[in-house]
Motif scaffolding. Structure first.
Motif, short mmCIF file in Angstrom:
data_model
loop_
_atom_site.label_atom_id
_atom_site.label_comp_id
_atom_site.label_asym_id
_atom_site.label_seq_id
_atom_site.Cartn_x
_atom_site.Cartn_y
_atom_site.Cartn_z
N GLU A 1 -5.89 -1.32 -6.99
CA GLU A 1 -4.60 -1.38 -7.68
C GLU A 1 -4.29 -0.06 -8.38
OE1 GLU A 1 -4.57 -6.15 -8.75
OE2 GLU A 1 -5.52 -4.71 -10.09
N ARG A 2 -5.31 0.51 -9.00
CA ARG A 2 -5.11 1.77 -9.73
C ARG A 2 -4.73 2.89 -8.77
NH1 ARG A 2 -8.51 5.81 -10.33
NH2 ARG A 2 -10.30 4.57 -9.66
N LEU A 3 -5.42 3.00 -7.65
CA LEU A 3 -5.13 4.07 -6.70
C LEU A 3 -3.75 3.88 -6.08
CD1 LEU A 3 -8.64 4.37 -5.04
CD2 LEU A 3 -7.45 6.12 -6.36
N PHE A 4 -3.39 2.62 -5.82
CA PHE A 4 -2.05 2.37 -5.27
C PHE A 4 -0.99 2.85 -6.26
CE2 PHE A 4 1.72 -0.29 -5.18
CZ PHE A 4 2.14 -0.12 -3.86
N ALA B 1 -4.64 13.68 4.59
CA ALA B 1 -5.63 14.17 3.63
C ALA B 1 -5.65 13.31 2.37
CB ALA B 1 -5.33 15.62 3.28
N LYS B 2 -4.46 12.87 1.92
CA LYS B 2 -4.40 12.02 0.72
C LYS B 2 -5.09 10.69 0.99
CE LYS B 2 -0.62 11.97 -1.68
NZ LYS B 2 0.82 11.85 -2.05
N ALA B 3 -4.90 10.17 2.21
CA ALA B 3 -5.54 8.90 2.56
C ALA B 3 -7.06 9.04 2.55
CB ALA B 3 -5.05 8.43 3.93
N GLU B 4 -7.56 10.15 3.07
CA GLU B 4 -9.01 10.38 3.07
C GLU B 4 -9.56 10.45 1.64
OE1 GLU B 4 -10.13 13.73 5.36
OE2 GLU B 4 -9.29 12.98 7.23
N ALA B 5 -8.80 11.10 0.75
CA ALA B 5 -9.24 11.20 -0.64
C ALA B 5 -9.29 9.83 -1.31
CB ALA B 5 -8.29 12.12 -1.41
N ILE B 6 -8.30 8.99 -1.01
CA ILE B 6 -8.29 7.64 -1.58
C ILE B 6 -9.47 6.82 -1.07
CG2 ILE B 6 -7.01 5.46 -1.60
CD1 ILE B 6 -4.43 7.11 -1.62
N TRP C 1 1.47 5.98 6.36
CA TRP C 1 1.14 6.15 4.94
C TRP C 1 1.43 4.88 4.13
CZ3 TRP C 1 -1.53 8.19 1.32
CH2 TRP C 1 -1.08 8.28 0.02
N PHE C 2 2.61 4.33 4.30
CA PHE C 2 2.95 3.14 3.51
C PHE C 2 2.13 1.92 3.95
CE2 PHE C 2 7.09 5.39 2.62
CZ PHE C 2 6.86 5.52 1.26
N ALA C 3 1.81 1.83 5.25
CA ALA C 3 0.95 0.74 5.70
C ALA C 3 -0.44 0.90 5.08
CB ALA C 3 0.85 0.74 7.22
N PHE C 4 -0.92 2.13 5.03
CA PHE C 4 -2.21 2.42 4.41
C PHE C 4 -2.20 1.98 2.95
CE2 PHE C 4 -4.76 5.32 1.83
CZ PHE C 4 -6.01 5.19 2.41
N LEU C 5 -1.17 2.38 2.21
CA LEU C 5 -1.09 2.01 0.79
C LEU C 5 -0.98 0.49 0.61
CD1 LEU C 5 1.26 4.75 -0.74
CD2 LEU C 5 -1.21 4.51 -1.03
N ALA C 6 -0.24 -0.15 1.51
CA ALA C 6 -0.11 -1.62 1.41
C ALA C 6 -1.47 -2.28 1.57
CB ALA C 6 0.87 -2.13 2.48
N LEU C 7 -2.27 -1.78 2.51
CA LEU C 7 -3.59 -2.36 2.74
C LEU C 7 -4.53 -2.06 1.57
CD1 LEU C 7 -3.87 -1.50 6.52
CD2 LEU C 7 -3.63 -3.78 5.54
#
Length: 241
Positions: free
Chosen positions: A108-111, A231-236, A203-209
């Motif tokens: 939740e925090r990362l989202f 790159a942002k997704a890898e960091a998360i 990106w948005f699908a990634f954040l939703a998951l």
């Protein structure tokens, strides 16, 4: 702090942020720093834990003092003020425990740190060619996501292969706090070869998951070469490991 390596200015900024002492501009600037600095985000969480531990430790000492004071007063005939002190301490302890229990998860925090809503498309004034679509887009821009979804869903029944409609319905679901509904819509667009919305849909699908706590499904998304969000997704994901 975790290792004493932070400079004093950063330490004070973290403390002010956690204790909600920053004004709106300072808070926004600090949150931008956190979005670009995973180490800073970790330090902020550590500071939250430290402050809570200090508060709970302080409450335990207060409870002990009240208990000792109550024993003395009971020997002298008792007093209602002692019970008020007990009630106040217990209320504070319960508040701290409730915060600790309900604090946001890492997902939740990362989202929250990384999610910025899709702004939508410009709406051409006076255009009648796509009136129904634009009507829904106006609702979307005004934050009435349920109305936008309802109107776009009618159009999607007429044009079930439309990546544009699926993308914006997915975005509206995500904005409305329904990542479980957003992910399937956005994943369909993310996998649609040639779609102009494919990269942002990934990106948005990634954040939703991530928001939904489905880490494995988020890891399974393959960002296309050149996608600026890869790159942002890898960091998360590295923070979630």
């Amino acid at each position: 702090m975790s290792n004493g390596a932070l400079d004093r200015t950063t330490f004070e900024a973290i403390e002010a942020y956690v204790l909600d002492r920053l004004d709106a501009d300072e808070r926004l600037g600090f949150e931008r720093r956190m979005a670009a600095d995973p180490t800073l985000r970790v330090e902020v969480e550590l500071e939250r834990e430290n402050i809570l531990a200090i508060e709970l430790g302080g409450m335990e000492r207060m409870l002990k003092e009240v208990r000792e004071g109550h024993s003395e007063q009971r020997e002298q005939g008792g007093g209602w003020t002692t019970w008020l002190k007990y009630a106040a301490v217990v209320a504070i302890l319960l508040s701290g425990a409730l915060w600790f229990t309900l604090r946001p998860s890492a997902s939740e925090r990362l989202f929250t740190e990384h999610f910025a809503p899709e702004p939508g498309l410009p709406v051409a004034m006076g255009s009648t060619a796509a009136h129904a679509f634009n009507d829904a887009m106006v609702a979307y821009k005004l934050g009435d996501h349920d109305e936008a979804i309802s109107k776009w869903s009618v159009l999607l029944k007429e044009r079930p292969s439309s990546d544009t409609l699926r993308y914006f319905i997915g975005c509206a679901e995500l904005n409305a706090g329904r990542p479980e509904r957003a992910a399937p819509m956005l994943l369909t667009v993310a996998d649609q070869e040639g779609s102009a919305f494919a990269q942002k849909a990934q990106w948005f699908a990634f954040l939703a998951l991530v928001r939904n706590g489905d880490r494995n499904a988020a890891k399974a998304i393959r960002f296309s070469p050149g996608n600026p969000y890869g790159a942002k997704a890898e960091a998360i994901l590295s923070e979630l490991e």
